[in-house]
Write an enzyme that holds these catalytic residues in place. Structure first.
Site, PDB file in Angstrom:
ATOM      1  N   GLY A  82      11.450 -31.420 -38.750  1.00 51.55           N
ATOM      2  CA  GLY A  82      10.132 -30.893 -38.339  1.00 51.55           C
ATOM      3  C   GLY A  82       9.933 -29.828 -39.655  1.00 51.55           C
TER       4      GLY A  82
ATOM      5  N   ASP B  50       1.760 -25.011 -52.367  1.00 51.00           N
ATOM      6  CA  ASP B  50       1.672 -23.820 -51.355  1.00 51.00           C
ATOM      7  C   ASP B  50       2.040 -22.593 -51.618  1.00 51.00           C
ATOM      8  OD1 ASP B  50       1.823 -23.193 -48.114  1.00 51.00           O
ATOM      9  OD2 ASP B  50       3.660 -22.748 -48.665  1.00 51.00           O
TER      10      ASP B  50
ATOM     11  N   THR C 185      -0.762 -26.144 -34.602  1.00 47.41           N
ATOM     12  CA  THR C 185       0.467 -25.424 -34.366  1.00 47.41           C
ATOM     13  C   THR C 185       0.031 -23.763 -34.349  1.00 47.41           C
ATOM     14  OG1 THR C 185       1.586 -26.870 -35.791  1.00 47.41           O
ATOM     15  CG2 THR C 185       2.542 -25.006 -35.593  1.00 47.41           C
TER      16      THR C 185
ATOM     17  N   GLU D 235       6.565 -31.999 -44.122  1.00 44.41           N
ATOM     18  CA  GLU D 235       5.695 -33.027 -43.526  1.00 44.41           C
ATOM     19  C   GLU D 235       5.864 -34.331 -43.815  1.00 44.41           C
ATOM     20  OE1 GLU D 235       1.695 -31.569 -44.304  1.00 44.41           O
ATOM     21  OE2 GLU D 235       2.322 -29.361 -43.549  1.00 44.41           O
TER      22      GLU D 235
ATOM     23  N   LYS E 274      -0.321 -18.833 -52.415  1.00 48.29           N
ATOM     24  CA  LYS E 274       0.196 -17.557 -51.840  1.00 48.29           C
ATOM     25  C   LYS E 274       0.534 -16.485 -52.883  1.00 48.29           C
ATOM     26  CE  LYS E 274       2.631 -19.858 -47.705  1.00 48.29           C
ATOM     27  NZ  LYS E 274       3.832 -20.166 -47.358  1.00 48.29           N
TER      28      LYS E 274
HETATM   29  N1  NAP Z   1       1.817 -24.069 -39.333  1.00 47.45           N
HETATM   30  C1  NAP Z   1       2.414 -22.926 -39.803  1.00 47.45           C
HETATM   31  O1  NAP Z   1       3.503 -22.586 -39.657  1.00 47.45           O
HETATM   32  C2  NAP Z   1       1.293 -22.170 -40.830  1.00 47.45           C
HETATM   33  C3  NAP Z   1       1.686 -20.890 -41.094  1.00 47.45           C
HETATM   34  C4  NAP Z   1       0.993 -20.125 -41.805  1.00 47.45           C
HETATM   35  C5  NAP Z   1      -0.287 -20.556 -42.155  1.00 47.45           C
HETATM   36  N2  NAP Z   1      -0.641 -21.480 -41.796  1.00 47.45           N
HETATM   37  C6  NAP Z   1      -2.017 -22.339 -42.128  1.00 47.45           C
HETATM   38  O2  NAP Z   1      -2.861 -22.218 -40.855  1.00 47.45           O
HETATM   39  C7  NAP Z   1      -3.643 -23.489 -40.722  1.00 47.45           C
HETATM   40  C8  NAP Z   1      -3.468 -24.446 -39.667  1.00 47.45           C
HETATM   41  O3  NAP Z   1      -2.085 -24.680 -39.797  1.00 47.45           O
HETATM   42  P1  NAP Z   1      -1.605 -25.492 -38.615  1.00 47.45           P
HETATM   43  O4  NAP Z   1      -0.188 -25.888 -39.146  1.00 47.45           O
HETATM   44  O5  NAP Z   1      -1.627 -25.087 -37.352  1.00 47.45           O
HETATM   45  O6  NAP Z   1      -2.542 -26.858 -38.795  1.00 47.45           O
HETATM   46  P2  NAP Z   1      -2.581 -28.209 -37.577  1.00 47.45           P
HETATM   47  O7  NAP Z   1      -1.369 -28.115 -36.676  1.00 47.45           O
HETATM   48  O8  NAP Z   1      -2.600 -29.548 -38.332  1.00 47.45           O
HETATM   49  O9  NAP Z   1      -3.838 -27.850 -36.870  1.00 47.45           O
HETATM   50  C9  NAP Z   1      -5.063 -27.955 -37.520  1.00 47.45           C
HETATM   51  C10 NAP Z   1      -5.784 -27.773 -36.341  1.00 47.45           C
HETATM   52  O10 NAP Z   1      -7.417 -27.977 -36.922  1.00 47.45           O
HETATM   53  C11 NAP Z   1      -8.031 -28.732 -36.218  1.00 47.45           C
HETATM   54  N3  NAP Z   1      -9.250 -29.372 -37.037  1.00 47.45           N
HETATM   55  C12 NAP Z   1      -9.030 -29.723 -38.263  1.00 47.45           C
HETATM   56  N4  NAP Z   1     -10.137 -30.029 -39.032  1.00 47.45           N
HETATM   57  C13 NAP Z   1     -10.954 -29.549 -38.195  1.00 47.45           C
HETATM   58  C14 NAP Z   1     -12.691 -29.395 -38.177  1.00 47.45           C
HETATM   59  N5  NAP Z   1     -13.184 -29.912 -39.308  1.00 47.45           N
HETATM   60  N6  NAP Z   1     -13.238 -28.944 -37.466  1.00 47.45           N
HETATM   61  C15 NAP Z   1     -12.676 -28.355 -36.325  1.00 47.45           C
HETATM   62  N7  NAP Z   1     -11.256 -28.455 -36.030  1.00 47.45           N
HETATM   63  C16 NAP Z   1     -10.464 -29.005 -37.154  1.00 47.45           C
HETATM   64  C17 NAP Z   1      -7.272 -29.945 -35.784  1.00 47.45           C
HETATM   65  O11 NAP Z   1      -8.031 -30.371 -34.592  1.00 47.45           O
HETATM   66  P3  NAP Z   1      -7.007 -31.616 -33.471  1.00 47.45           P
HETATM   67  O12 NAP Z   1      -6.087 -30.755 -32.813  1.00 47.45           O
HETATM   68  O13 NAP Z   1      -8.230 -32.322 -32.895  1.00 47.45           O
HETATM   69  O14 NAP Z   1      -6.463 -32.485 -34.573  1.00 47.45           O
HETATM   70  C18 NAP Z   1      -6.094 -28.995 -35.389  1.00 47.45           C
HETATM   71  O15 NAP Z   1      -6.188 -28.421 -33.841  1.00 47.45           O
HETATM   72  C19 NAP Z   1      -3.560 -24.076 -42.288  1.00 47.45           C
HETATM   73  O16 NAP Z   1      -4.367 -23.155 -42.834  1.00 47.45           O
HETATM   74  C20 NAP Z   1      -2.100 -23.465 -42.445  1.00 47.45           C
HETATM   75  O17 NAP Z   1      -2.001 -23.504 -44.129  1.00 47.45           O
HETATM   76  C21 NAP Z   1       0.148 -22.512 -40.898  1.00 47.45           C
END
Ligand code: NAP
Length: 423
Positions: free
Chosen positions: A179, A193, A13, A182, A197
């Protein structure tokens, strides 16, 4: 203009959002993107698949990369990967609140040793700028209080429970279908979470290291439709509040729990997935920051902002943003929830006997707790009633002892809920 060479770890994301924003800046060159599953279909127009790797060490050990953007999440294996990046003199931009709350001390110390910086605007409240303001323009202040809604999922669920009179389970299911939550919602609904923060925010606001393991944490799973209804009748909304306070003796009170928030309070008006942070300090007074706390676009605004600030600093200096370096070594002395003072909402299930309200008043009085409001929600078919008590300010330890004694009293069946109140 010299271009800044970045590698991105994580392409979900946030990672895809960051990629889309950064690729339009000519001074930013995305060299490599690490993912877990290299064969996963990536739904991005004109995307050059040769950018992808499934080995994050291709990024952190690449001498051609200046900055590592970490948007993969979790502690393992990301902690070790970022340690290598820092040892290889790469600056870090991360959105990973869990990693920073649990391993921030070690990472910041290592970064200092290696003369690199770690920026993490997106880790707290997604698109809301709060880390950089606290570290820079607010640094003349003594910040004494933070009260915040830092988790969009729980705020969405509580909003729907209030607006549509839904039970927690139904509101959670709807949030999952849309959505907002989770499949495994534990991290959000149990308050983890928000705790990550507020640990980060309290540490930088009070300049003392806050231990995530000492933060009192309670989620929203025990909130019933009846609690929401009773709160409404008394002039309150129920919100999951993350709070940090610097007390007059220098100790710190940091916690996450649901609260009854008076309808006139600004935080009571923050609905759906929106986040809001109220911060009080001297000389600035009270500030409120409100906006989107998650989502690809708001979060990528913060990540890209960190990158662009870093890029412009590195144009002129090899020691960028000295204000962002972690300078506090003092460990916060965090108080136990039992030593905190709060007003309380207590829902008591009692048999419909004469004198029950008198018993409640007597037991609370014995434990130094003054009652400010008492309300009975009719009589149930089993001849019991739910009695709601709102107290004046009292010590948590005394309230808990009062409830223990109350439970031994005639006609008192159980305590349905205890919530703290914010006016
Ligand atoms: N989502 C939000 O709105 C939001 C807001 C603020 C902060 N965050 C933070 O941002 C971070 C990412 O969140 P997200 O929602 O984007 O997560 P996500 O959609 O689950 O994406 C995670 C990504 O990391 C990759 N990944 C996981 N393990 C890995 C590894 N060992 N080596 C390389 N790549 C790896 C996954 O690969 P694949 O694509 O191949 O599965 C995926 O592309 C988290 O720390 C979250 O707390 C998220």
């Amino acid at each position: 203009m010299k271009s800044l060479k970045v590698g991105i770890i994580g392409f979900g994301t946030v990672g895809t959002g960051v990629y889309k924003v950064l690729k339009s800046f000519p001074n930013i060159e995305i060299k490599k993107i690490a993912v877990k599953d290299i064969n996963k279909k990536r739904d991005i127009e004109n995307f050059d698949l040769s950018l992808l790797t499934d080995n994050p060490y291709d990024i952190v050990s690449n001498p051609d990369i200046d900055v590592v953007i970490e948007v993969a999440g979790g502690v393992n294996p990301v902690y070790d990967i970022l340690k290598t990046a820092i040892q290889n003199k790469k600056h870090i931009v991360s959105a990973n609140k869990e990693l920073l709350a649990k391993k921030g001390s070690e990472l910041f110390a290592l970064a200092k040793e290696n003369n690199v910086i770690i920026l993490y605007e997106a880790a707290v409240a997604g698109g809301i700028p709060i880390i950089m303001p606290v570290k820079t323009i607010l640094s003349a202040n003594k910040i004494t209080k933070i009260a915040a809604i830092l988790n969009g999922t729980t705020n969405y669920i509580l909003t729907k429970m209030a607006e549509q009179n839904l039970s927690y389970d139904v509101a959670l299911k709807q949030a999952q279908e849309l959505g907002y939550a989770e499949t495994n919602p534990t991290g959000d609904v149990e308050g983890y979470d928000a705790a990550y923060k507020i640990a980060i925010l309290s540490t930088i606001s009070f300049n003392k290291k806050v231990d995530i393991n000492k933060i009192y944490r309670e989620g929203i799973t025990k909130i019933t439709a009846q609690d929401i209804k009773s709160a409404k009748a008394l002039g309150y909304r129920i919100k999951l509040i993350a709070m940090g306070q610097l007390l007059s003796d220098g100790k710190i009170d940091v916690r996450v729990h649901p609260m009854l928030v008076a309808k006139k309070h600004l935080l009571a008006k923050v609905d759906n997935a929106t986040n809001s942070i109220m911060l009080s300090g001297y000389p600035v007074g009270d500030l409120v920051f409100t906006g989107a706390g998650a989502g690809a676009e708001p979060t990528s605004s913060s990540v890209a902002g960190d990158i662009l600030v870093l890029a412009s600093e590195l144009e002129t200096t090899s020691n960028p943003l000295p204000q962002t370096i972690c300078r506090h070594n003092e460990i916060a002395e965090q108080i136990d929830i039992g030593d905190t003072y709060n007003e309380y909402y207590i829902a008591i299930n009692a048999s419909n006997n004469p004198g029950t309200i008198g018993i409640i008043g007597t037991v609370f009085g014995k434990h130094n707790i003054n009652i400010s409001t008492i309300m009975q929600n009719g009589i149930n078919s089993d001849n019991t009633a739910e009695i709601i008590v709102i107290t004046e300010l009292g010590k948590e330890f005394d309230v808990q002892n009062a409830l223990k004694e109350l439970l031994k009293s005639d006609g008192i069946n159980k305590i349905d809920n205890l919530l703290r109140v914010m006016n």
